[in-house]
Scaffold this motif. Structure first.
Motif, PDB file in Angstrom:
ATOM      1  N   ILE A  42      36.979 -26.960 -10.990  1.00  0.00           N
ATOM      2  CA  ILE A  42      36.010 -26.553  -9.454  1.00  0.00           C
ATOM      3  C   ILE A  42      36.572 -25.870  -8.212  1.00  0.00           C
ATOM      4  O   ILE A  42      37.798 -25.912  -7.789  1.00  0.00           O
ATOM      5  CB  ILE A  42      35.374 -27.710  -8.766  1.00  0.00           C
ATOM      6  N   PRO A  43      36.083 -24.751  -8.312  1.00  0.00           N
ATOM      7  CA  PRO A  43      37.150 -23.350  -7.377  1.00  0.00           C
ATOM      8  C   PRO A  43      36.981 -24.068  -5.776  1.00  0.00           C
ATOM      9  O   PRO A  43      36.249 -25.142  -5.143  1.00  0.00           O
ATOM     10  CB  PRO A  43      35.812 -22.090  -6.543  1.00  0.00           C
ATOM     11  N   GLY A  44      37.898 -24.723  -5.190  1.00  0.00           N
ATOM     12  CA  GLY A  44      38.402 -24.941  -4.273  1.00  0.00           C
ATOM     13  C   GLY A  44      38.562 -26.426  -3.982  1.00  0.00           C
ATOM     14  O   GLY A  44      39.317 -26.805  -3.333  1.00  0.00           O
ATOM     15  N   VAL A  45      38.416 -26.781  -5.266  1.00  0.00           N
ATOM     16  CA  VAL A  45      38.988 -28.515  -5.759  1.00  0.00           C
ATOM     17  C   VAL A  45      40.364 -28.662  -6.337  1.00  0.00           C
ATOM     18  O   VAL A  45      40.605 -27.594  -7.489  1.00  0.00           O
ATOM     19  CB  VAL A  45      37.599 -28.702  -5.933  1.00  0.00           C
ATOM     20  N   ALA A  46      40.869 -29.099  -5.887  1.00  0.00           N
ATOM     21  CA  ALA A  46      42.726 -29.487  -6.845  1.00  0.00           C
ATOM     22  C   ALA A  46      43.058 -30.745  -7.593  1.00  0.00           C
ATOM     23  O   ALA A  46      42.597 -30.530  -8.958  1.00  0.00           O
ATOM     24  CB  ALA A  46      43.488 -29.473  -5.794  1.00  0.00           C
ATOM     25  N   ALA A  47      41.563 -32.064  -7.094  1.00  0.00           N
ATOM     26  CA  ALA A  47      41.513 -32.818  -7.893  1.00  0.00           C
ATOM     27  C   ALA A  47      40.918 -33.956  -6.896  1.00  0.00           C
ATOM     28  O   ALA A  47      39.872 -33.222  -5.518  1.00  0.00           O
ATOM     29  CB  ALA A  47      42.824 -32.988  -7.630  1.00  0.00           C
ATOM     30  N   ALA A  48      41.040 -34.816  -7.225  1.00  0.00           N
ATOM     31  CA  ALA A  48      39.720 -36.198  -6.457  1.00  0.00           C
ATOM     32  C   ALA A  48      40.833 -37.781  -6.099  1.00  0.00           C
ATOM     33  O   ALA A  48      41.770 -37.842  -6.405  1.00  0.00           O
ATOM     34  CB  ALA A  48      38.548 -36.585  -7.310  1.00  0.00           C
ATOM     35  N   THR A  49      40.428 -38.748  -5.705  1.00  0.00           N
ATOM     36  CA  THR A  49      40.796 -39.373  -5.387  1.00  0.00           C
ATOM     37  C   THR A  49      39.948 -40.446  -5.142  1.00  0.00           C
ATOM     38  O   THR A  49      38.901 -40.492  -4.839  1.00  0.00           O
ATOM     39  CB  THR A  49      42.226 -39.530  -4.383  1.00  0.00           C
ATOM     40  N   ILE A  50      40.320 -42.118  -5.239  1.00  0.00           N
ATOM     41  CA  ILE A  50      39.807 -42.980  -4.294  1.00  0.00           C
ATOM     42  C   ILE A  50      39.857 -43.220  -3.358  1.00  0.00           C
ATOM     43  O   ILE A  50      41.636 -43.399  -3.166  1.00  0.00           O
ATOM     44  CB  ILE A  50      40.267 -44.024  -5.003  1.00  0.00           C
ATOM     45  N   LEU A  51      39.317 -43.872  -2.185  1.00  0.00           N
ATOM     46  CA  LEU A  51      39.152 -44.013  -0.795  1.00  0.00           C
ATOM     47  C   LEU A  51      39.665 -45.470  -0.496  1.00  0.00           C
ATOM     48  O   LEU A  51      39.747 -46.045  -1.541  1.00  0.00           O
ATOM     49  CB  LEU A  51      38.598 -43.330  -0.126  1.00  0.00           C
ATOM     50  N   GLY A  52      39.753 -45.791   0.372  1.00  0.00           N
ATOM     51  CA  GLY A  52      40.192 -47.466   0.610  1.00  0.00           C
ATOM     52  C   GLY A  52      39.095 -47.930   0.615  1.00  0.00           C
ATOM     53  O   GLY A  52      38.720 -49.501   0.411  1.00  0.00           O
ATOM     54  N   ASP A  53      37.136 -47.426   0.437  1.00  0.00           N
ATOM     55  CA  ASP A  53      36.287 -48.420   0.114  1.00  0.00           C
ATOM     56  C   ASP A  53      35.455 -47.904  -0.467  1.00  0.00           C
ATOM     57  O   ASP A  53      35.165 -48.214  -0.835  1.00  0.00           O
ATOM     58  CB  ASP A  53      35.618 -47.845   1.471  1.00  0.00           C
ATOM     59  N   GLY A  54      36.626 -47.773  -1.870  1.00  0.00           N
ATOM     60  CA  GLY A  54      36.172 -47.184  -3.130  1.00  0.00           C
ATOM     61  C   GLY A  54      35.883 -46.013  -3.272  1.00  0.00           C
ATOM     62  O   GLY A  54      35.263 -46.036  -4.862  1.00  0.00           O
ATOM     63  N   ILE A  64      35.392 -42.248  -4.174  1.00  0.00           N
ATOM     64  CA  ILE A  64      35.791 -41.077  -4.438  1.00  0.00           C
ATOM     65  C   ILE A  64      35.419 -39.569  -3.456  1.00  0.00           C
ATOM     66  O   ILE A  64      34.395 -38.970  -2.536  1.00  0.00           O
ATOM     67  CB  ILE A  64      35.501 -40.628  -5.763  1.00  0.00           C
ATOM     68  N   ALA A  65      36.947 -39.398  -3.467  1.00  0.00           N
ATOM     69  CA  ALA A  65      36.874 -37.981  -2.081  1.00  0.00           C
ATOM     70  C   ALA A  65      37.130 -37.039  -3.232  1.00  0.00           C
ATOM     71  O   ALA A  65      38.112 -37.205  -3.947  1.00  0.00           O
ATOM     72  CB  ALA A  65      37.165 -38.353  -1.115  1.00  0.00           C
ATOM     73  N   MET A  66      36.265 -35.757  -2.803  1.00  0.00           N
ATOM     74  CA  MET A  66      37.977 -34.892  -3.863  1.00  0.00           C
ATOM     75  C   MET A  66      39.107 -34.438  -2.748  1.00  0.00           C
ATOM     76  O   MET A  66      38.925 -33.689  -1.652  1.00  0.00           O
ATOM     77  CB  MET A  66      36.777 -33.415  -3.578  1.00  0.00           C
ATOM     78  N   ILE A  67      40.006 -33.822  -3.519  1.00  0.00           N
ATOM     79  CA  ILE A  67      40.935 -32.830  -2.886  1.00  0.00           C
ATOM     80  C   ILE A  67      41.035 -31.640  -2.662  1.00  0.00           C
ATOM     81  O   ILE A  67      40.925 -31.013  -3.745  1.00  0.00           O
ATOM     82  CB  ILE A  67      42.550 -33.250  -3.178  1.00  0.00           C
ATOM     83  N   LEU A  68      40.745 -31.003  -1.756  1.00  0.00           N
ATOM     84  CA  LEU A  68      40.504 -29.595  -1.327  1.00  0.00           C
ATOM     85  C   LEU A  68      42.114 -29.039  -1.375  1.00  0.00           C
ATOM     86  O   LEU A  68      43.316 -29.577  -1.568  1.00  0.00           O
ATOM     87  CB  LEU A  68      40.316 -29.839   0.304  1.00  0.00           C
ATOM     88  N   ASP A  69      41.866 -27.998  -2.278  1.00  0.00           N
ATOM     89  CA  ASP A  69      42.592 -26.715  -2.880  1.00  0.00           C
ATOM     90  C   ASP A  69      43.012 -25.850  -1.238  1.00  0.00           C
ATOM     91  O   ASP A  69      42.090 -24.922  -1.393  1.00  0.00           O
ATOM     92  CB  ASP A  69      42.874 -26.185  -3.830  1.00  0.00           C
TER      93      ASP A  69
END
Lengths: 124, 711
Positions: free
Chosen positions: B666-678, B680-685
């Motif tokens: 996905i352009p602009g998105v490097a990966a994803a992660t799981i936050l403390g509240d469970g 999912i958040a995108m990791i931006l590039d």
């Protein structure tokens, strides 16, 4: 009581081969990773027989024999040289340094045990 | 068992080949230190030794010749000139191929193999060509017994040690014991030479033995037993069958046998009456019992001695651990969130402990990561070969200089870097470095230099490939890009933009492709490989002086420090490593540039603003955005930009979860992660976001300009 072997070789492959063969044959196996290490370990291990490679960093096999047989350690145990060279000069040189015998690489289990038997009498 | 030992052998081969390469590179660089040559010799020698143990004959034969030539060098019989060094380098490459073939199967180029052998043999003494590796002399039990039932023979053996023998650690008793395994043995001590006690010299030898052995073994087996004392004793071995064959000696020998047979003691083979002093000495020195009982511990300890104790662990186990640590970090975040949500008056103690938990988790994570980290050295060393091969294929002269080889990078990164680096280096030789004559003509040295370096740069690893060749041919590149329809015909591009065209998919320098780098892979593949690792690649070029490729990679592929921000009501993570500064914006800091460009003024400097929400298509670019927070980021080319986000929430470690298998790139998105509240958040590039927004802006400008001209 098991016969204690101190094997000195910088090649992990050879050390593993020796360990496998010797432990299976019932020897107690110790090893050192180069000549200097071997000489340093000698007193702690107090082996019944030493097997040493010739070409090694830090101290070569001839150096090991000379130091073990020399004044400081004054070892009387049999020392077998592990070598790929079967040339008579090599044997003569090893013997002059005080080696008891030699094992030619590549060795098989039987020739290794046979050589040990001839210098220690040990079957294990 | 032998399987695993063979694995060890191949592992060790890798290390030895590495050591050999390193040595040869030093030699190539002019270091003819005997210890370097010795180290190479030992490496080849060890490969040969191990290969012999596993019956890898082709490897042994080649290593032997290689080693022999090195022995000549070592003994100063052969001079290390450029020609020989080149041969040795090629041989080292071939040796590494042979190891690979021995391990993985397949074949090597026979012609090449024979050519190298012929090359090596030129340096070998004729007499050195003896390639027999049969274990010498060690007949005895190790020699296969003849199939036919051998006749029993009686051997008469006379053994008289010389005094020299006793200094070598050889013991008659043990020899007899070994002999007794060949068949029934009678041992008779001959002490007739023993002088009176007063006349006896301590270090002299007076004893001799007459042995009678009945065995089916050939004479050579008996000689094998005495192999170690050959020349240190008087030894004669005679058998009854020998005698029968020798007519002349028949009578005399028969008589002798008769005598010995009648007179000798008829004891069983062992134990035998042997003289006390010589024989019992070793037996009389029992080892302390404690030593033997602690044997196990001691042998473990011994294996750990030596220069660098290491532990070999299955990679899978490490990866399991890494996954668990990732979960631990997520778990910590969740726990922290839960606690924060509790309705408790005083949370200070809990928070202190929680902080400790976090620090420990980070320590564990760093520790586990360092297990996977490996120096780039082996990778770099392989690259030297690529440059060599590429140079000879293109008739150019180029050498690879490496720097920062001890920089440690995640194992996976190293593995996946191999292909992109290979490609870049081939390109550098093929397209970058000029032909020797051309170089000379413009005052450069005939030998092109490619510098491959690695370094750590604030949480990232920087790999640089710099050549001193011709640089990017910009007019040509631009023309190709236009022909391929990658850019508008009248596009005005900066030098750096032109250079970066090389990475566009579909950009193929077909006109310049030689049979070397034209392997169907373009630089876009290199870029994709680097991007897949979470890294970036950039090129800068100086016409006539050369080009530099810079690859920036994350240290690890599993966890990173991120800034949690909100963008158009979504939570996202920006890698900390790319953020230089953060600031809360106010209206007076924003300056308009043209219709839709905005600049942020920071302490007198202007940097372009990029609104993350609109760049990602989450918000209409023209909507009235509230002045939020700006993240000042710096791109690889050193340009600063401000990323506009709505708010900053937190700064924390996040576990990187790849999106590759889920929804592709996905352009602009490097990966994803799981936050403390469970959630999912995108990791931006950030780099990617900026590149996308500036290039579209550029083309927009182009279009507007051309439209204006047309109307």
């Amino acid at each position: 009581m098991k016969t204690k072997v101190l094997a000195i070789d910088d090649s992990r492959t050879i050390r593993n081969l020796l360990a496998a063969t010797l432990e299976e044959a019932g020897f107690e196996y110790h090893c050192a990773v180069d000549g200097r290490d071997g000489v340093d370990m000698y007193d702690d291990v107090a082996p019944d027989v030493v097997i040493t490679d010739i070409n090694m960093p830090n101290l070569d096999g001839f150096g090991v024999i000379e130091e073990l047989r020399g004044e400081g350690i004054n070892s009387k145990v049999p020392i077998l040289v592990l070598t790929t060279e079967s040339a008579p000069e090599m044997k003569a040189r090893a013997r002059d340094a005080g080696a008891t015998g030699w094992i030619t690489k590549p060795f098989d289990d039987q020739s290794l045990i046979f050589a040990l038997k001839r210098v220690t009498g040990a079957v294990a | 068992m032998s399987g695993s030992i063979q694995d060890t052998f191949f592992e060790e081969c890798e290390e030895l080949l590495e050591a050999m390469d390193e040595g040869l590179t030093a030699v190539e660089g002019g270091d003819h230190d005997p210890e370097v040559v010795n180290a190479i010799f030992r490496a080849v020698h060890s490969i040969k030794g191990g290969a012999g143990a596993f019956g890898l004959d082709e490897l042994v034969a080649f290593a032997h010749r290689f080693e022999t030539v090195f022995d000549e060098v070592r003994n100063n019989k052969v001079e290390l000139d450029t020609k020989l060094i080149q041969l040795l380098l090629r041989c080292s490459d071939h040796l590494s191929d042979l190891v690979a073939v021995a391990r993985d199967g397949g074949t090597t180029d026979e012609e090449h193999h024979d050519a190298l052998i012929a090359g090596l043999e030129e340096y070998m003494d004729d007499e050195e060509e003896d390639l027999t590796f049969e274990p010498m002399g060690l007949g005895g039990p190790s020699v296969p017994l003849p199939l036919a039932a051998e006749e029993e023979k009686t051997y008469e053996i006379r053994f008289r040690p010389l005094k020299e023998m006793f200094g070598t650690g050889n013991e008659p008793f043990f020899l007899f014991q070994a002999l007794s395994e060949l068949g029934p043995l009678k041992v008779v001590l001959d002490e007739s030479e023993l002088p009176g006690f007063d006349a006896m010299a301590m270090d002299d030898s007076y004893l001799a033995w007459n042995l009678t052995l009945t065995s089916t073994e050939p004479k050579s087996s008996i000689e094998a037993v005495f192999e170690f004392v050959e020349g240190l004793c008087e030894l004669s071995i005679a058998s009854d069958k020998d005698a029968e064959e020798e007519e002349a000696a028949l009578a005399a020998l028969n008589a002798a046998f008769g005598v010995s047979g009648d007179d000798s003691v008829t004891d069983p083979p062992a134990p035998f009456d042997a003289p006390a002093p010589a024989v019992t000495a070793p037996e009389a020195s029992p080892q302390p019992v404690e030593k033997a009982s602690s044997a196990k511990a001691e042998s473990t300890k011994s294996e750990q001695r030596g220069p660098k104790p290491t532990l070999r662990v299955d990679l899978e186990r490490v990866d399991r651990l890494i996954n668990a640590v990732g979960e631990l970090i997520i778990n910590h975040s969740m726990l922290a969130q839960q606690i924060a949500n509790l309705d408790v008056a005083d949370l200070r103690d809990v928070e202190t402990e929680l902080e400790g938990f976090k620090n420990l988790a980070r320590d564990i994570q760093e520790g586990v990561m360092s297990i996977r980290a490996q120096p780039v050295k082996p990778l770099f060393q392989r690259m030297a070969r690529i440059v060599r091969e590429a140079s000879s294929a293109t008739n150019k002269v180029a050498k690879l200089v490496t720097e920062g080889e001890n920089t440690e990078v995640d194992k996976t990164v190293i593995e996946r870097l191999s292909d992109p680096l290979t490609h870049i280096l081939r390109n550098a030789v093929d397209h970058g470095i000029e032909k020797p004559d051309d170089r000379e003509a413009i005052g450069k040295s005939r030998t092109g230099e490619i510098r491959l370096s690695a370094s750590h740069r604030s949480g990232s690893v920087c790999i640089e490939i710099k050549d001193d060749g011709a640089g990017v041919n910009r007019p040509r590149v631009k023309q190709i890009a236009i022909e391929k329809g990658l850019i508008p015909e009248n596009a005005e591009l900066s030098d750096s933009e032109i250079d970066n065209l090389l990475f566009l998919p579909g950009f193929s320098t077909a006109k310049e492709v030689s049979n070397l780098s034209g392997r169907g892979v373009g630089m876009d593949v290199v870029k994709n490989a680097v991007t897949a690792l979470g890294g970036r690649i950039n090129i800068s070029s100086n016409p006539g002086k050369g080009s530099t490729f810079t690859i920036i990679l994350p240290l690890t592929l599993a966890v990173m420090d991120g800034m949690v921000v909100s963008v158009a009501d979504q939570t996202m993570v920006v890698p900390i490593t790319s953020i230089v500064e953060t600031m809360r914006g106010s209206d007076d800091m924003i300056n308009s540039l043209g219709a839709d460009g905005t600049l942020l003024s920071i302490r007198g400097n202007f940097v372009p603003i990029c609104d993350v929400a609109s760049a990602l298509g989450l918000r209409n670019p023209n909507s009235d955005q509230p002045p939020g927070v700006y993240l000042l980021v710096e791109t690889e080319t050193g340009q600063k930009s401000a990323l506009a986000v709505d708010d900053i929430h937190d700064q924390r470690q996040v576990v990187i979860k790849s999106l590759d298998g889920v929804c592709g790139n996905i352009p602009g998105v490097a990966a994803a992660t799981i936050l403390g509240d469970g959630k999912i958040a995108m990791i931006l590039d950030p780099e990617n976001i900026l590149a996308a927004s500036t290039s579209s802006a550029t083309f927009d400008t182009e279009r507007r300009m051309s439209n204006a001209i047309a109307s």
